[in-house]
Design a protein around this motif. Structure first.
Motif, mmCIF file in Angstrom:
data_model
loop_
_atom_site.group_PDB
_atom_site.id
_atom_site.type_symbol
_atom_site.label_atom_id
_atom_site.label_comp_id
_atom_site.label_asym_id
_atom_site.label_seq_id
_atom_site.Cartn_x
_atom_site.Cartn_y
_atom_site.Cartn_z
ATOM 1 N N ILE A 39 -5.591 -14.948 -4.295
ATOM 2 C CA ILE A 39 -6.271 -13.654 -4.342
ATOM 3 C C ILE A 39 -5.254 -12.564 -4.034
ATOM 4 O O ILE A 39 -4.187 -12.830 -3.466
ATOM 5 C CB ILE A 39 -7.438 -13.581 -3.338
ATOM 6 C CG1 ILE A 39 -6.953 -13.949 -1.930
ATOM 7 C CG2 ILE A 39 -8.600 -14.457 -3.776
ATOM 8 C CD1 ILE A 39 -8.018 -13.851 -0.863
ATOM 9 N N PHE A 40 -5.583 -11.324 -4.386
ATOM 10 C CA PHE A 40 -4.715 -10.194 -4.083
ATOM 11 C C PHE A 40 -4.863 -9.814 -2.613
ATOM 12 O O PHE A 40 -5.947 -9.903 -2.039
ATOM 13 C CB PHE A 40 -5.071 -8.993 -4.963
ATOM 14 C CG PHE A 40 -4.703 -9.165 -6.405
ATOM 15 C CD1 PHE A 40 -3.465 -8.753 -6.877
ATOM 16 C CD2 PHE A 40 -5.599 -9.733 -7.305
ATOM 17 C CE1 PHE A 40 -3.117 -8.904 -8.209
ATOM 18 C CE2 PHE A 40 -5.269 -9.894 -8.635
ATOM 19 C CZ PHE A 40 -4.024 -9.474 -9.086
ATOM 20 N N ASP A 41 -3.753 -9.371 -2.019
ATOM 21 C CA ASP A 41 -3.742 -8.956 -0.617
ATOM 22 C C ASP A 41 -3.151 -7.548 -0.563
ATOM 23 O O ASP A 41 -1.962 -7.352 -0.804
ATOM 24 C CB ASP A 41 -2.895 -9.930 0.204
ATOM 25 C CG ASP A 41 -3.008 -9.690 1.699
ATOM 26 O OD1 ASP A 41 -3.820 -8.840 2.109
ATOM 27 O OD2 ASP A 41 -2.280 -10.361 2.459
ATOM 28 N N LEU A 42 -3.986 -6.556 -0.265
ATOM 29 C CA LEU A 42 -3.576 -5.155 -0.250
ATOM 30 C C LEU A 42 -3.395 -4.692 1.191
ATOM 31 O O LEU A 42 -4.352 -4.696 1.970
ATOM 32 C CB LEU A 42 -4.632 -4.304 -0.965
ATOM 33 C CG LEU A 42 -4.390 -2.798 -1.062
ATOM 34 C CD1 LEU A 42 -3.061 -2.492 -1.736
ATOM 35 C CD2 LEU A 42 -5.543 -2.128 -1.818
ATOM 36 N N LEU A 43 -2.183 -4.310 1.541
ATOM 37 C CA LEU A 43 -1.845 -3.925 2.910
ATOM 38 C C LEU A 43 -1.686 -2.415 3.015
ATOM 39 O O LEU A 43 -1.058 -1.787 2.158
ATOM 40 C CB LEU A 43 -0.544 -4.601 3.349
ATOM 41 C CG LEU A 43 -0.418 -6.109 3.121
ATOM 42 C CD1 LEU A 43 0.945 -6.608 3.567
ATOM 43 C CD2 LEU A 43 -1.533 -6.850 3.849
ATOM 44 N N TRP A 44 -2.240 -1.820 4.087
ATOM 45 C CA TRP A 44 -2.122 -0.393 4.374
ATOM 46 C C TRP A 44 -1.607 -0.249 5.809
ATOM 47 O O TRP A 44 -2.353 -0.544 6.752
ATOM 48 C CB TRP A 44 -3.466 0.307 4.253
ATOM 49 C CG TRP A 44 -4.164 0.165 2.930
ATOM 50 C CD1 TRP A 44 -4.828 -0.924 2.475
ATOM 51 C CD2 TRP A 44 -4.282 1.164 1.917
ATOM 52 N NE1 TRP A 44 -5.364 -0.675 1.234
ATOM 53 C CE2 TRP A 44 -5.044 0.599 0.869
ATOM 54 C CE3 TRP A 44 -3.830 2.478 1.786
ATOM 55 C CZ2 TRP A 44 -5.352 1.305 -0.289
ATOM 56 C CZ3 TRP A 44 -4.143 3.184 0.642
ATOM 57 C CH2 TRP A 44 -4.889 2.610 -0.392
ATOM 58 N N VAL A 45 -0.381 0.194 5.991
ATOM 59 C CA VAL A 45 0.202 0.296 7.330
ATOM 60 C C VAL A 45 -0.112 1.674 7.922
ATOM 61 O O VAL A 45 0.201 2.701 7.320
ATOM 62 C CB VAL A 45 1.724 0.057 7.294
ATOM 63 C CG1 VAL A 45 2.330 0.255 8.687
ATOM 64 C CG2 VAL A 45 2.019 -1.349 6.782
ATOM 65 N N THR A 46 -0.718 1.680 9.113
ATOM 66 C CA THR A 46 -1.077 2.941 9.777
ATOM 67 C C THR A 46 -0.204 3.232 10.995
ATOM 68 O O THR A 46 -0.265 4.326 11.546
ATOM 69 C CB THR A 46 -2.549 2.900 10.231
ATOM 70 O OG1 THR A 46 -2.737 1.811 11.137
ATOM 71 C CG2 THR A 46 -3.470 2.727 9.031
ATOM 72 N N LYS A 47 0.616 2.248 11.399
ATOM 73 C CA LYS A 47 1.511 2.457 12.543
ATOM 74 C C LYS A 47 2.635 1.436 12.478
ATOM 75 O O LYS A 47 2.395 0.266 12.167
ATOM 76 C CB LYS A 47 0.743 2.310 13.859
ATOM 77 C CG LYS A 47 1.579 2.550 15.114
ATOM 78 C CD LYS A 47 0.735 2.379 16.371
ATOM 79 C CE LYS A 47 1.571 2.619 17.628
ATOM 80 N NZ LYS A 47 0.751 2.410 18.869
ATOM 81 N N GLY A 48 3.860 1.875 12.772
ATOM 82 C CA GLY A 48 4.987 0.957 12.787
ATOM 83 C C GLY A 48 5.493 0.616 11.399
ATOM 84 O O GLY A 48 5.237 1.337 10.425
ATOM 85 N N THR A 49 6.176 -0.538 11.302
ATOM 86 C CA THR A 49 6.756 -0.976 10.032
ATOM 87 C C THR A 49 6.594 -2.484 9.892
ATOM 88 O O THR A 49 6.882 -3.242 10.828
ATOM 89 C CB THR A 49 8.253 -0.627 9.943
ATOM 90 O OG1 THR A 49 8.412 0.785 10.082
ATOM 91 C CG2 THR A 49 8.838 -1.060 8.612
#
Length: 289
Positions: A39-49
């Motif tokens: 399946i697709f995995d969509l990541l959204w980073v809101t803090k850090g790296t």
């Protein structure tokens, strides 16, 4: 950083939202390794790296950035986080046709066409790695989606799917604004104009007067993006409108011809038969209830 790439998806069907989560990594912690997730995995980073790789590509996904991991690849941590890192992850499925391309392939992989009434799919282009310009809005949608996930699925199904599609739209629309070529911008404007004025007497000269470009340049842009001339696009679009009118109304062939911009009904019938492979009357008989 890896070469920029895009994921093209033919719609329908639509991508289908499965689940969302919020993860927090302390310094030194890493994203898990996975192979062929399916399946697709969509990541959204809101803090850090977040330091993550996929096959031979590696990314540093920082605050305000998004990354789409593909279902048939090997995902692995490049290194541990330097500082506390917080990110949303969304798993979604897509049973339609999709393809990954590089920036160099964008103009040649999927030529645009007339979006036909019931045949031709719409295509979205999602940058695999990006900094969406409306990330703050995306984060509000992500928070709401996470909140909805705590409720019974039957209560939140439509809300979840709508929020998920809005997130994809932000990715697609943001990328389109950032890197659209002059040819794409003009061709899209001409395409929209043709759809709005298909009932009128549109010519290459009238398009040139409307958009203040030489007719040859307009034709060249349309061929590059839509792989046809403006007049060919107009003709195909008129045929699509004729098909809809034949099955949705009881109008005469002459009235339909006049409505879509043809002054001569027999000429319209000949054009329709050449384009569709049957006469307007036969088409109506075959597809009307």
């Amino acid at each position: 950083m890896s070469e920029l790439s895009h994921i093209w998806m033919e719609l329908p069907p639509l991508p289908y939202y499965l689940i969302i989560g919020l993860s927090t990594y302390r310094p030194g912690e890493m994203h898990p390794s996975r192979r062929h997730l399916g399946i697709f995995d969509l990541l959204w980073v809101t803090k850090g790296t977040l330091y993550i790789g996929e096959d031979d590509k590696e990314w540093e996904v920082a605050e305000g950035q998004a990354l789409l991991l593909l279902p048939d690849r090997y995902h692995y941590p490049v290194k541990g986080c330097d500082a506390e890192t917080v990110f949303y992850w969304i798993h979604f499925d897509f049973q339609g046709a999709w393809q990954q391309t590089s920036d160099q392939d964008v103009g040649t992989v999927y030529p645009q066409q007339v979006r036909k009434s019931w045949e031709n799919p719409y295509r979205i282009r999602i940058p695999q790695y990006s900094a969406p310009p409306e990330f703050a809005l995306a984060e509000r949608h992500l928070r709401k989606l996470l909140t909805d996930s705590a409720h019974h699925r039957s209560e939140t199904y439509w809300s979840e799917q709508q929020l998920f599609m809005e997130l994809l739209r932000l990715l697609d629309a943001g990328h389109s604004r950032n890197d659209a070529s002059p040819a794409l911008i003009l061709a899209d404007k001409v395409e929209a104009y043709l759809r709005q004025h298909y009932q009128s007497d549109v010519t290459n000269s009238s398009l040139a007067a409307e958009f203040h470009f030489h007719p040859n340049y307009i034709v060249r842009c349309m061929k590059e993006i839509y792989h046809c001339t403006p007049m060919a696009y107009l003709h195909d679009y008129r045929m699509e409108q004729a098909k809809l009118l034949l099955i949705k109304t009881e109008w005469s062939i002459a009235r339909i011809a006049e409505h879509i911009g043809f002054l001569n009904a027999p000429y319209f019938s000949n054009c329709f038969k050449a384009a569709i492979g049957m006469s307007p009357l036969r088409f109506r008989k075959q597809y009307s209830a």
